[in-house]
Motif scaffolding. Structure first.
Motif, PDB file in Angstrom:
ATOM      1  N   ALA A 114      -7.102  -1.320  -8.770  1.00  0.00           N
ATOM      2  CA  ALA A 114      -6.680  -0.209  -8.885  1.00  0.00           C
ATOM      3  C   ALA A 114      -5.149  -0.546  -8.646  1.00  0.00           C
ATOM      4  O   ALA A 114      -4.903  -0.869  -8.145  1.00  0.00           O
ATOM      5  CB  ALA A 114      -6.493  -0.256  -6.992  1.00  0.00           C
ATOM      6  N   PHE A 115      -5.164   0.273  -9.766  1.00  0.00           N
ATOM      7  CA  PHE A 115      -3.266   0.526 -10.423  1.00  0.00           C
ATOM      8  C   PHE A 115      -2.772   1.120 -10.371  1.00  0.00           C
ATOM      9  O   PHE A 115      -3.147   2.708 -11.208  1.00  0.00           O
ATOM     10  CB  PHE A 115      -3.968  -0.160 -11.770  1.00  0.00           C
ATOM     11  CG  PHE A 115      -2.432  -0.639 -12.450  1.00  0.00           C
ATOM     12  CD1 PHE A 115      -1.666  -1.294 -12.527  1.00  0.00           C
ATOM     13  CD2 PHE A 115      -2.287  -0.153 -14.030  1.00  0.00           C
ATOM     14  CE1 PHE A 115      -0.142  -1.758 -12.809  1.00  0.00           C
ATOM     15  CE2 PHE A 115      -1.591  -0.241 -14.684  1.00  0.00           C
ATOM     16  CZ  PHE A 115      -0.552  -1.243 -14.113  1.00  0.00           C
ATOM     17  N   GLY A 116      -1.278   1.678  -9.857  1.00  0.00           N
ATOM     18  CA  GLY A 116      -0.931   1.910 -10.191  1.00  0.00           C
ATOM     19  C   GLY A 116       0.788   2.575 -10.703  1.00  0.00           C
ATOM     20  O   GLY A 116       0.831   1.608 -11.006  1.00  0.00           O
ATOM     21  N   PHE A 117       1.115   3.751 -11.229  1.00  0.00           N
ATOM     22  CA  PHE A 117       2.058   3.288 -12.281  1.00  0.00           C
ATOM     23  C   PHE A 117       2.779   4.611 -11.896  1.00  0.00           C
ATOM     24  O   PHE A 117       1.871   6.043 -11.769  1.00  0.00           O
ATOM     25  CB  PHE A 117       1.797   2.762 -14.104  1.00  0.00           C
ATOM     26  CG  PHE A 117       0.306   4.253 -14.088  1.00  0.00           C
ATOM     27  CD1 PHE A 117       0.612   5.273 -15.190  1.00  0.00           C
ATOM     28  CD2 PHE A 117      -0.772   3.535 -13.939  1.00  0.00           C
ATOM     29  CE1 PHE A 117      -0.150   5.647 -15.631  1.00  0.00           C
ATOM     30  CE2 PHE A 117      -1.416   4.896 -14.626  1.00  0.00           C
ATOM     31  CZ  PHE A 117      -1.395   5.756 -15.151  1.00  0.00           C
ATOM     32  N   ALA A 151       5.743   6.527  -3.518  1.00  0.00           N
ATOM     33  CA  ALA A 151       3.426   7.187  -2.859  1.00  0.00           C
ATOM     34  C   ALA A 151       3.131   5.848  -3.489  1.00  0.00           C
ATOM     35  O   ALA A 151       2.153   5.701  -2.483  1.00  0.00           O
ATOM     36  CB  ALA A 151       4.079   8.412  -3.516  1.00  0.00           C
ATOM     37  N   MET A 152       3.794   5.828  -4.736  1.00  0.00           N
ATOM     38  CA  MET A 152       2.669   4.645  -4.515  1.00  0.00           C
ATOM     39  C   MET A 152       3.194   3.533  -4.006  1.00  0.00           C
ATOM     40  O   MET A 152       2.228   2.454  -2.925  1.00  0.00           O
ATOM     41  CB  MET A 152       3.016   4.023  -6.165  1.00  0.00           C
ATOM     42  CG  MET A 152       2.555   5.777  -7.093  1.00  0.00           C
ATOM     43  SD  MET A 152       2.595   3.997  -8.747  1.00  0.00           S
ATOM     44  CE  MET A 152       4.289   4.420  -9.141  1.00  0.00           C
ATOM     45  N   ILE A 153       3.708   2.930  -3.426  1.00  0.00           N
ATOM     46  CA  ILE A 153       4.359   2.077  -2.243  1.00  0.00           C
ATOM     47  C   ILE A 153       3.511   2.469  -1.077  1.00  0.00           C
ATOM     48  O   ILE A 153       2.708   1.261  -0.377  1.00  0.00           O
ATOM     49  CB  ILE A 153       6.191   2.161  -1.958  1.00  0.00           C
ATOM     50  CG1 ILE A 153       6.352   2.006  -3.231  1.00  0.00           C
ATOM     51  CG2 ILE A 153       5.956   0.890  -0.398  1.00  0.00           C
ATOM     52  CD1 ILE A 153       6.621   0.631  -3.914  1.00  0.00           C
ATOM     53  N   GLU A 154       3.255   3.724  -1.079  1.00  0.00           N
ATOM     54  CA  GLU A 154       2.805   3.727   0.689  1.00  0.00           C
ATOM     55  C   GLU A 154       1.204   3.363   0.291  1.00  0.00           C
ATOM     56  O   GLU A 154       0.273   3.027   1.096  1.00  0.00           O
ATOM     57  CB  GLU A 154       2.536   4.883   1.403  1.00  0.00           C
ATOM     58  CG  GLU A 154       4.353   6.181   1.774  1.00  0.00           C
ATOM     59  CD  GLU A 154       5.042   4.157   2.825  1.00  0.00           C
ATOM     60  OE1 GLU A 154       3.399   4.706   4.055  1.00  0.00           O
ATOM     61  OE2 GLU A 154       6.000   3.892   2.360  1.00  0.00           O
ATOM     62  N   ARG A 155       0.798   3.477  -0.539  1.00  0.00           N
ATOM     63  CA  ARG A 155      -0.978   3.583  -1.199  1.00  0.00           C
ATOM     64  C   ARG A 155      -1.257   2.125  -1.307  1.00  0.00           C
ATOM     65  O   ARG A 155      -1.966   1.774  -1.121  1.00  0.00           O
ATOM     66  CB  ARG A 155      -1.062   4.570  -1.777  1.00  0.00           C
ATOM     67  CG  ARG A 155      -0.795   6.046  -1.872  1.00  0.00           C
ATOM     68  CD  ARG A 155      -1.474   6.660  -3.411  1.00  0.00           C
ATOM     69  NE  ARG A 155      -2.949   5.954  -3.388  1.00  0.00           N
ATOM     70  CZ  ARG A 155      -3.676   6.864  -4.283  1.00  0.00           C
ATOM     71  NH1 ARG A 155      -3.463   7.810  -5.035  1.00  0.00           N
ATOM     72  NH2 ARG A 155      -5.095   6.669  -3.852  1.00  0.00           N
ATOM     73  N   LEU A 156      -0.533   0.999  -1.819  1.00  0.00           N
ATOM     74  CA  LEU A 156      -0.176  -0.410  -1.789  1.00  0.00           C
ATOM     75  C   LEU A 156      -0.131  -0.382  -0.025  1.00  0.00           C
ATOM     76  O   LEU A 156      -1.366  -1.278   0.359  1.00  0.00           O
ATOM     77  CB  LEU A 156       0.909  -0.919  -2.341  1.00  0.00           C
ATOM     78  CG  LEU A 156       1.318  -0.978  -3.389  1.00  0.00           C
ATOM     79  CD1 LEU A 156       2.805  -1.533  -3.618  1.00  0.00           C
ATOM     80  CD2 LEU A 156       0.111  -1.828  -3.852  1.00  0.00           C
ATOM     81  N   ARG A 157       0.574   0.250   0.812  1.00  0.00           N
ATOM     82  CA  ARG A 157       0.406  -0.193   2.154  1.00  0.00           C
ATOM     83  C   ARG A 157      -0.993   0.200   3.123  1.00  0.00           C
ATOM     84  O   ARG A 157      -1.452  -0.616   4.038  1.00  0.00           O
ATOM     85  CB  ARG A 157       1.472   0.429   3.793  1.00  0.00           C
ATOM     86  CG  ARG A 157       2.575  -0.562   2.464  1.00  0.00           C
ATOM     87  CD  ARG A 157       4.286   0.473   3.098  1.00  0.00           C
ATOM     88  NE  ARG A 157       5.220  -0.589   3.130  1.00  0.00           N
ATOM     89  CZ  ARG A 157       6.293   0.370   3.158  1.00  0.00           C
ATOM     90  NH1 ARG A 157       6.987   1.409   3.006  1.00  0.00           N
ATOM     91  NH2 ARG A 157       7.853  -0.850   2.414  1.00  0.00           N
ATOM     92  N   GLY A 159      -3.731   0.459   1.216  1.00  0.00           N
ATOM     93  CA  GLY A 159      -5.128  -0.647   0.871  1.00  0.00           C
ATOM     94  C   GLY A 159      -5.536  -0.413  -0.355  1.00  0.00           C
ATOM     95  O   GLY A 159      -6.779  -0.077  -0.635  1.00  0.00           O
ATOM     96  N   ASP A 160      -4.950   1.033  -0.474  1.00  0.00           N
ATOM     97  CA  ASP A 160      -5.066   2.298  -1.448  1.00  0.00           C
ATOM     98  C   ASP A 160      -5.497   1.626  -3.189  1.00  0.00           C
ATOM     99  O   ASP A 160      -5.775   1.248  -4.050  1.00  0.00           O
ATOM    100  CB  ASP A 160      -5.104   3.297  -1.838  1.00  0.00           C
ATOM    101  CG  ASP A 160      -5.420   4.293  -0.422  1.00  0.00           C
ATOM    102  OD1 ASP A 160      -6.361   3.439  -0.294  1.00  0.00           O
ATOM    103  OD2 ASP A 160      -4.245   5.262  -0.402  1.00  0.00           O
ATOM    104  N   LEU A 161      -4.025   0.449  -3.295  1.00  0.00           N
ATOM    105  CA  LEU A 161      -3.605  -0.023  -4.810  1.00  0.00           C
ATOM    106  C   LEU A 161      -3.489  -1.667  -4.481  1.00  0.00           C
ATOM    107  O   LEU A 161      -3.560  -2.233  -3.354  1.00  0.00           O
ATOM    108  CB  LEU A 161      -2.586   0.494  -4.946  1.00  0.00           C
ATOM    109  CG  LEU A 161      -2.073   2.259  -5.530  1.00  0.00           C
ATOM    110  CD1 LEU A 161      -0.537   2.539  -5.871  1.00  0.00           C
ATOM    111  CD2 LEU A 161      -3.218   2.287  -6.035  1.00  0.00           C
ATOM    112  N   ASP A 162      -3.891  -2.170  -5.871  1.00  0.00           N
ATOM    113  CA  ASP A 162      -3.480  -3.382  -5.865  1.00  0.00           C
ATOM    114  C   ASP A 162      -2.215  -3.838  -6.113  1.00  0.00           C
ATOM    115  O   ASP A 162      -1.174  -4.799  -5.844  1.00  0.00           O
ATOM    116  CB  ASP A 162      -4.941  -4.124  -6.684  1.00  0.00           C
ATOM    117  CG  ASP A 162      -6.144  -3.801  -6.156  1.00  0.00           C
ATOM    118  OD1 ASP A 162      -6.423  -4.274  -4.720  1.00  0.00           O
ATOM    119  OD2 ASP A 162      -7.553  -3.770  -7.144  1.00  0.00           O
ATOM    120  N   LEU A 163      -1.957  -3.370  -7.035  1.00  0.00           N
ATOM    121  CA  LEU A 163      -0.944  -2.852  -7.615  1.00  0.00           C
ATOM    122  C   LEU A 163       0.204  -1.922  -8.369  1.00  0.00           C
ATOM    123  O   LEU A 163      -1.002  -0.851  -8.701  1.00  0.00           O
ATOM    124  CB  LEU A 163      -1.106  -4.576  -9.026  1.00  0.00           C
ATOM    125  CG  LEU A 163      -1.680  -5.761  -8.904  1.00  0.00           C
ATOM    126  CD1 LEU A 163      -2.292  -6.106 -10.182  1.00  0.00           C
ATOM    127  CD2 LEU A 163      -0.470  -6.983  -8.694  1.00  0.00           C
TER     128      LEU A 163
END
Length: 315
Positions: A114-117, A151-157, A159-163
């Motif tokens: 799960a990769f955010g950018f 928003a990506m930092i929150e999704r990392l926290r 557990g929605d994103l790995d990186l």
């Protein structure tokens, strides 16, 4: 205090704990129902027949209903047993499917990342990265999420994103972040603007202009504000948006100027000027949760990204 090997008394449990107490015996019940014979079921399960017999009797006692009718050495399901078996088989099938899904996601050759950018990296940078990575890992699957940095930092926290690839490189105690590269920012002006004929400009020369920017909370907005402050002015913001190419469209329409990374494809109606002072760049980094164990595919992709320091952004 109960010993580790003693059974849990379901009478002592709340309603929410019934599933916890019954779950280990569901497979045992299903095996006995399938064979209609305790000895054969015990052989399949690899456990003593006496232990399995006691487990089934205890299950019936806990439920308060007879699941089997006894006929010597053989058993047959009661109506209540048949109803319970249908639900048990569905539950066991769900567990099996969930197990298979988790195992597939952790398969180093065919798992999921799960990769955010950032939106601005979606048209060129990320596709190039995925193409290069999948040359050696063709079966790894990706769940891709485009969003702004916070928003990506929150999704990392969550557990929605790995990186995630983000800018600026975050500095939080619960995250690990590594700088990968930097990207030059340009002053984008309408093609009929007095500065449009120039190739280079000092940012202070745009102090009197109206700016179009991303909304507060976006990393590029913080960088824009910081660069303008370093150049000695506060930008007068005329329009705020959520996507860099929308801002370019506003600039092309003559509604302001903007500090933006280079586009994947040149856009007509604007001129893009190199900013000579202050040094106008944004750092790009990769972030993940500190202490979070990586699955094999995530570990492989993380290693791949860290190995591309200084090569992330097309030059």
């Amino acid at each position: 205090m109960r010993g580790a090997a003693e059974p849990v008394e379901t009478a002592d449990l709340g309603a929410d704990s019934w599933a916890l107490a019954l779950t280990p015996r569901l497979a045992q019940f299903a095996a006995v129902a399938r064979h209609e014979h305790v000895t054969r079921a015990a052989h399949e399960l690899g456990m003593p027949q006496s232990t399995l017999s006691r487990a089934i009797v205890r299950l019936e006692d806990d439920l308060g209903v007879a699941l089997f009718a006894r006929h010597g050495r053989t058993l047959s399901l009661t109506p209540a047993g048949r109803a319970f078996l249908a639900s048990t088989e569905r539950a066991l099938l769900d567990v099996e499917r969930a197990t298979e899904s988790v195992r597939a996601d952790t398969d180093p050759t065919a798992g999921k990342v799960a990769f955010g950018f950032l939106h601005t990296m979606g048209s060129e940078t990320v596709p190039g990265l995925l193409r290069a990575f999948r040359a050696d890992h063709p079966r790894v699957r990706f769940q891709l999420v485009q969003n702004y940095g916070e928003a990506m930092i929150e999704r990392l926290r969550a557990g929605d994103l790995d990186l995630c690839l983000t800018s600026p490189v975050p500095d939080y105690p619960d995250l690990v972040a590594r700088r990968l590269d930097e990207q030059k920012l340009r002053l984008v002006v309408p093609d009929d603007h007095p500065l449009a004929a120039r190739k280079r400009v000092r940012l202070a020369e745009a102090a009197g202009e109206l700016f179009v920017t991303l909304e507060p909370g976006y990393g590029l907005r913080r960088i824009t504000d910081a660069l303008c402050a370093e150049a000695g002015f506060t930008p007068k913001v005329a329009f705020e948006g959520e996507e860099a190419e929308t801002l370019r469209g506003l600039v092309a329409a003559g509604l302001g100027v903007a500090l933006l990374p280079p586009p994947a494809v040149p856009r007509p109606g604007v001129a893009e000027l190199t900013v000579t002072a202050p040094r106008a760049v944004r750092e790009i980094g990769v972030a993940w949760m500190d202490g979070h164990p990586d699955t094999p595919p995530v570990a492989a992709f993380k290693k791949f990204l860290l190995g591309r320091r200084g090569q992330l952004i097309p030059r």
